[in-house]
Write a protein that holds these residues in place. Sequence first.
Motif, mmCIF file in Angstrom:
data_model
loop_
_atom_site.group_PDB
_atom_site.id
_atom_site.type_symbol
_atom_site.label_atom_id
_atom_site.label_comp_id
_atom_site.label_asym_id
_atom_site.label_seq_id
_atom_site.Cartn_x
_atom_site.Cartn_y
_atom_site.Cartn_z
ATOM 1 N N GLY A 1 0.815 -1.210 0.000
ATOM 2 C CA GLY A 1 0.000 0.000 0.000
ATOM 3 C C GLY A 1 0.846 1.257 0.000
ATOM 4 N N THR A 2 0.346 2.272 -0.675
ATOM 5 C CA THR A 2 1.021 3.567 -0.698
ATOM 6 C C THR A 2 -0.034 4.658 -0.560
ATOM 7 O OG1 THR A 2 2.624 4.939 -1.920
ATOM 8 C CG2 THR A 2 1.013 3.733 -3.243
ATOM 9 N N GLN A 3 0.237 5.628 0.313
ATOM 10 C CA GLN A 3 -0.748 6.660 0.625
ATOM 11 C C GLN A 3 -0.767 7.735 -0.455
ATOM 12 O OE1 GLN A 3 -2.903 7.034 3.461
ATOM 13 N NE2 GLN A 3 -3.733 8.690 2.200
ATOM 14 N N VAL A 4 -1.968 8.077 -0.893
ATOM 15 C CA VAL A 4 -2.169 9.212 -1.789
ATOM 16 C C VAL A 4 -3.091 10.185 -1.082
ATOM 17 C CG1 VAL A 4 -3.176 9.983 -3.965
ATOM 18 C CG2 VAL A 4 -1.806 7.882 -3.893
ATOM 19 N N THR A 5 -2.645 11.420 -0.921
ATOM 20 C CA THR A 5 -3.432 12.445 -0.262
ATOM 21 C C THR A 5 -3.591 13.626 -1.198
ATOM 22 O OG1 THR A 5 -2.582 11.776 1.905
ATOM 23 C CG2 THR A 5 -3.625 13.938 1.750
ATOM 24 N N VAL A 6 -4.842 13.978 -1.470
ATOM 25 C CA VAL A 6 -5.143 15.109 -2.346
ATOM 26 C C VAL A 6 -5.701 16.230 -1.495
ATOM 27 C CG1 VAL A 6 -6.387 15.881 -4.395
ATOM 28 C CG2 VAL A 6 -5.658 13.487 -4.199
ATOM 29 N N SER A 7 -5.068 17.371 -1.575
ATOM 30 C CA SER A 7 -5.505 18.516 -0.776
ATOM 31 C C SER A 7 -6.109 19.576 -1.683
ATOM 32 C CB SER A 7 -4.325 19.104 -0.010
ATOM 33 O OG SER A 7 -3.372 19.633 -0.899
ATOM 34 N N SER A 8 -7.161 20.194 -1.202
ATOM 35 C CA SER A 8 -7.830 21.243 -1.999
ATOM 36 C C SER A 8 -7.283 22.613 -1.642
ATOM 37 C CB SER A 8 -9.327 21.191 -1.779
ATOM 38 O OG SER A 8 -9.621 21.284 -0.410
#
Length: 126
Positions: free
Chosen positions: A119-126
């Motif tokens: 698993g690898t974390q993907v974080t999308v910020s607005s």
Amino acid sequence: QVQLVDSWGGLVQSGGSLKLTCAASGGRYTGMAWFRQAPGKERQGVACMHFNDRRTFYAESVKGRFTISKDNDRDTVYLQMDDLKDEDTAVYYCASDRVPFPCQIAINSPLSLDLWGQGTQVTVSS
């Protein structure tokens, strides 16, 4: 030893892009799928590819934005993610199986696959 290693997640702004990598080793693979799991939600199929004919399958939520591809010389699969949205934030996993599997089923049934990356974390910020 059969092993999948997924990597290259990270933090990106909304509308940005990331390219995930899944390096497979130790076995012969006929396909690869990408899944994701957000906190408190079930694991969701995102994309899948059959290696023999390079046929691809995508979840409706990512069609036109995500692209699954494979290195011609190695069992390395990529997930190019463009126009990322807040709702794409999740841990992303690549997955496969020791036997051939149909993407049409696997993408909706993560339990049908028995080989998983860490698993690898993907974080999308607005």
